[in-house]
Write a protein that holds these residues in place. Structure first.
Motif, PDB file in Angstrom:
ATOM      1  N   ARG A  72       0.837  -1.200   0.000  1.00 12.38           N
ATOM      2  CA  ARG A  72       0.000   0.000   0.000  1.00 12.38           C
ATOM      3  C   ARG A  72       0.871   1.248   0.000  1.00 12.38           C
ATOM      4  N   CYS A  73       0.340   2.277  -0.636  1.00 12.60           N
ATOM      5  CA  CYS A  73       1.060   3.546  -0.681  1.00 12.60           C
ATOM      6  C   CYS A  73       1.120   4.137   0.734  1.00 12.60           C
ATOM      7  N   SER A  74       2.173   4.865   1.031  1.00 14.74           N
ATOM      8  CA  SER A  74       2.345   5.422   2.378  1.00 14.74           C
ATOM      9  C   SER A  74       1.273   6.467   2.687  1.00 14.74           C
ATOM     10  N   PRO A  75       0.862   6.574   3.952  1.00 14.82           N
ATOM     11  CA  PRO A  75      -0.133   7.578   4.346  1.00 14.82           C
ATOM     12  C   PRO A  75       0.302   8.999   4.000  1.00 14.82           C
ATOM     13  N   PHE A  76       1.608   9.265   4.035  1.00 12.06           N
ATOM     14  CA  PHE A  76       2.106  10.606   3.711  1.00 12.06           C
ATOM     15  C   PHE A  76       1.747  10.984   2.269  1.00 12.06           C
ATOM     16  N   VAL A  77       1.971  10.058   1.317  1.00  4.53           N
ATOM     17  CA  VAL A  77       1.645  10.318  -0.083  1.00  4.53           C
ATOM     18  C   VAL A  77       0.146  10.541  -0.250  1.00  4.53           C
ATOM     19  N   ILE A  78      -0.654   9.725   0.423  1.00  2.21           N
ATOM     20  CA  ILE A  78      -2.114   9.863   0.352  1.00  2.21           C
ATOM     21  C   ILE A  78      -2.551  11.228   0.866  1.00  2.21           C
ATOM     22  N   LYS A  79      -1.943  11.685   1.961  1.00  2.00           N
ATOM     23  CA  LYS A  79      -2.292  12.988   2.529  1.00  2.00           C
ATOM     24  C   LYS A  79      -1.903  14.122   1.584  1.00  2.00           C
ATOM     25  N   GLN A  80      -0.744  13.983   0.923  1.00  2.97           N
ATOM     26  CA  GLN A  80      -0.303  15.014  -0.013  1.00  2.97           C
ATOM     27  C   GLN A  80      -1.270  15.104  -1.202  1.00  2.97           C
ATOM     28  N   LEU A  81      -1.665  13.965  -1.728  1.00  2.83           N
ATOM     29  CA  LEU A  81      -2.617  13.946  -2.844  1.00  2.83           C
ATOM     30  C   LEU A  81      -3.954  14.562  -2.429  1.00  2.83           C
ATOM     31  N   ALA A  82      -4.373  14.300  -1.184  1.00  2.67           N
ATOM     32  CA  ALA A  82      -5.665  14.800  -0.698  1.00  2.67           C
ATOM     33  C   ALA A  82      -5.700  16.322  -0.605  1.00  2.67           C
ATOM     34  N   LYS A  83      -4.533  16.970  -0.587  1.00  6.89           N
ATOM     35  CA  LYS A  83      -4.486  18.433  -0.509  1.00  6.89           C
ATOM     36  C   LYS A  83      -4.751  19.097  -1.862  1.00  6.89           C
ATOM     37  N   LEU A  84      -4.653  18.319  -2.936  1.00  2.00           N
ATOM     38  CA  LEU A  84      -4.803  18.879  -4.280  1.00  2.00           C
ATOM     39  C   LEU A  84      -6.279  19.020  -4.658  1.00  2.00           C
ATOM     40  N   GLN A  85      -6.555  20.045  -5.450  1.00  2.00           N
ATOM     41  CA  GLN A  85      -7.912  20.253  -5.963  1.00  2.00           C
ATOM     42  C   GLN A  85      -7.838  20.457  -7.474  1.00  2.00           C
ATOM     43  N   PHE A  86      -8.880  19.978  -8.167  1.00  2.00           N
ATOM     44  CA  PHE A  86      -8.849  19.911  -9.625  1.00  2.00           C
ATOM     45  C   PHE A  86     -10.093  20.509 -10.272  1.00  2.00           C
ATOM     46  N   ALA A  87      -9.885  20.988 -11.492  1.00  2.00           N
ATOM     47  CA  ALA A  87     -11.038  21.351 -12.324  1.00  2.00           C
ATOM     48  C   ALA A  87     -11.660  20.048 -12.820  1.00  2.00           C
ATOM     49  N   CYS A  88     -12.977  20.017 -12.890  1.00  2.00           N
ATOM     50  CA  CYS A  88     -13.686  18.839 -13.404  1.00  2.00           C
ATOM     51  C   CYS A  88     -13.282  18.599 -14.856  1.00  2.00           C
ATOM     52  N   ILE A  89     -13.218  17.335 -15.251  1.00  2.00           N
ATOM     53  CA  ILE A  89     -12.875  17.010 -16.635  1.00  2.00           C
ATOM     54  C   ILE A  89     -13.912  17.570 -17.616  1.00  2.00           C
ATOM     55  N   ASN A  90     -15.098  17.864 -17.084  1.00  2.00           N
ATOM     56  CA  ASN A  90     -16.167  18.412 -17.925  1.00  2.00           C
ATOM     57  C   ASN A  90     -16.202  19.939 -17.896  1.00  2.00           C
ATOM     58  N   GLN A  91     -15.137  20.563 -17.438  1.00  2.00           N
ATOM     59  CA  GLN A  91     -15.071  22.027 -17.422  1.00  2.00           C
ATOM     60  C   GLN A  91     -15.296  22.627 -18.812  1.00  2.00           C
ATOM     61  N   PRO A  92     -14.754  22.037 -19.902  1.00  2.00           N
ATOM     62  CA  PRO A  92     -15.021  22.598 -21.236  1.00  2.00           C
ATOM     63  C   PRO A  92     -16.506  22.597 -21.606  1.00  2.00           C
ATOM     64  N   ASN A  93     -17.295  21.744 -20.925  1.00  2.00           N
ATOM     65  CA  ASN A  93     -18.737  21.684 -21.194  1.00  2.00           C
ATOM     66  C   ASN A  93     -19.527  22.604 -20.272  1.00  2.00           C
ATOM     67  N   GLY A  94     -18.812  23.299 -19.376  1.00  2.00           N
ATOM     68  CA  GLY A  94     -19.483  24.262 -18.513  1.00  2.00           C
ATOM     69  C   GLY A  94     -19.462  23.967 -17.032  1.00  2.00           C
ATOM     70  N   CYS A  95     -18.888  22.840 -16.614  1.00  2.00           N
ATOM     71  CA  CYS A  95     -18.877  22.523 -15.181  1.00  2.00           C
ATOM     72  C   CYS A  95     -17.950  23.484 -14.441  1.00  2.00           C
ATOM     73  N   PRO A  96     -18.461  24.172 -13.419  1.00  2.00           N
ATOM     74  CA  PRO A  96     -17.641  25.155 -12.699  1.00  2.00           C
ATOM     75  C   PRO A  96     -16.957  24.585 -11.454  1.00  2.00           C
TER      76      PRO A  96
END
Length: 225
Positions: A72-96
């Motif tokens: 399993r991936c280390s908890p530290f890596v999981i916590k770092q990933l959890a801090k990231l935020q992303f635009a929805c893949i459907n943003q080009p279709n209007g998802c804000p």
């Protein structure tokens, strides 16, 4: 969610919260880790799908140390990933929406701005608008609950009550003719079986008579001796 090759997670990061994303890249695809797992021998980090595909081609062969042992991936890596935020893949279709790493998959599956295809006219439509469109699309096929005839919604006006009754009558006549034929075939089979049974009975009766005659002759034979 769409595969990373179709839409890079790295290109959709909106908030990093001070995270060094270069430390969170998959060794195989060089994109941001997605559902990561690690090699126990070298701590190499991989997207779960990337390493599965790799091992199909090179069983047991880690891309870094050539001796893969999953952990399993280390908890530290999981916590770092959890801090990231992303635009929805459907943003080009209007998802804000801007979504956190852990909620991204669920959101993009349910996102109302996801493109889907109308089952009638096959036009691409936003998921949130699909139901309303299909309720009015002339290319959608409908089926009459009375006569089971299928027709396009645009032709619904031609399927009148008179047309429906005529179709029901036609089907009833067809069913009746089929039933009559089946009954006649069954009667013919039974008649054939009955005739064969009569022949078998006559054969048995004839044999019984022959045996009776032979039995009557037995005392005369013994008398001559």
């Amino acid at each position: 969610m769409e595969t990373k090759s179709q839409n890079s997670l790295l290109n959709r990061i909106q908030v990093t919260s001070g995270v060094n994303v270069e430390d969170l890249e998959c060794i195989i695809c060089t994109n941001l880790l997605w559902k990561p797992i690690a090699c126990n021998n070298c701590d190499g980090l991989y997207c779960s799908e990337c390493i599965k595909s790799w091992l199909v081609q090179s069983p047991g062969n880690c891309p870094q140390c050539q001796n893969y042992a999953e952990r399993r991936c280390s908890p530290f890596v999981i916590k770092q990933l959890a801090k990231l935020q992303f635009a929805c893949i459907n943003q080009p279709n209007g998802c804000p929406e801007i979504i956190g790493y852990e909620a991204l998959d669920k959101h993009e599956i349910e996102c109302g701005y996801k493109l889907q295809q109308c089952s009638g006219c096959h036009s691409p439509l936003l998921k949130k608008e699909l139901a309303k469109h299909q309720n009015n699309c002339g290319s959608i096929r409908l089926t009459c609950s009375e006569c089971n005839v299928s027709y396009f919604r645009r032709d619904a006006s031609s399927h009148t009550e008179n047309t429906c009754l005529r179709e029901q009558l036609r089907q009833f006549r067809q069913d009746s003719a089929t039933y009559k034929q089946q009954q006649e075939e069954m009667i013919n089979r039974l008649t054939t079986q009955l005739e064969q049974q009569k022949v078998d009975i006559q054969t048995h009766e004839k044999r019984i008579e022959e045996l009776s005659q032979e039995l009557k002759q037995l005392p005369k034979k013994y008398t001559r001796k």
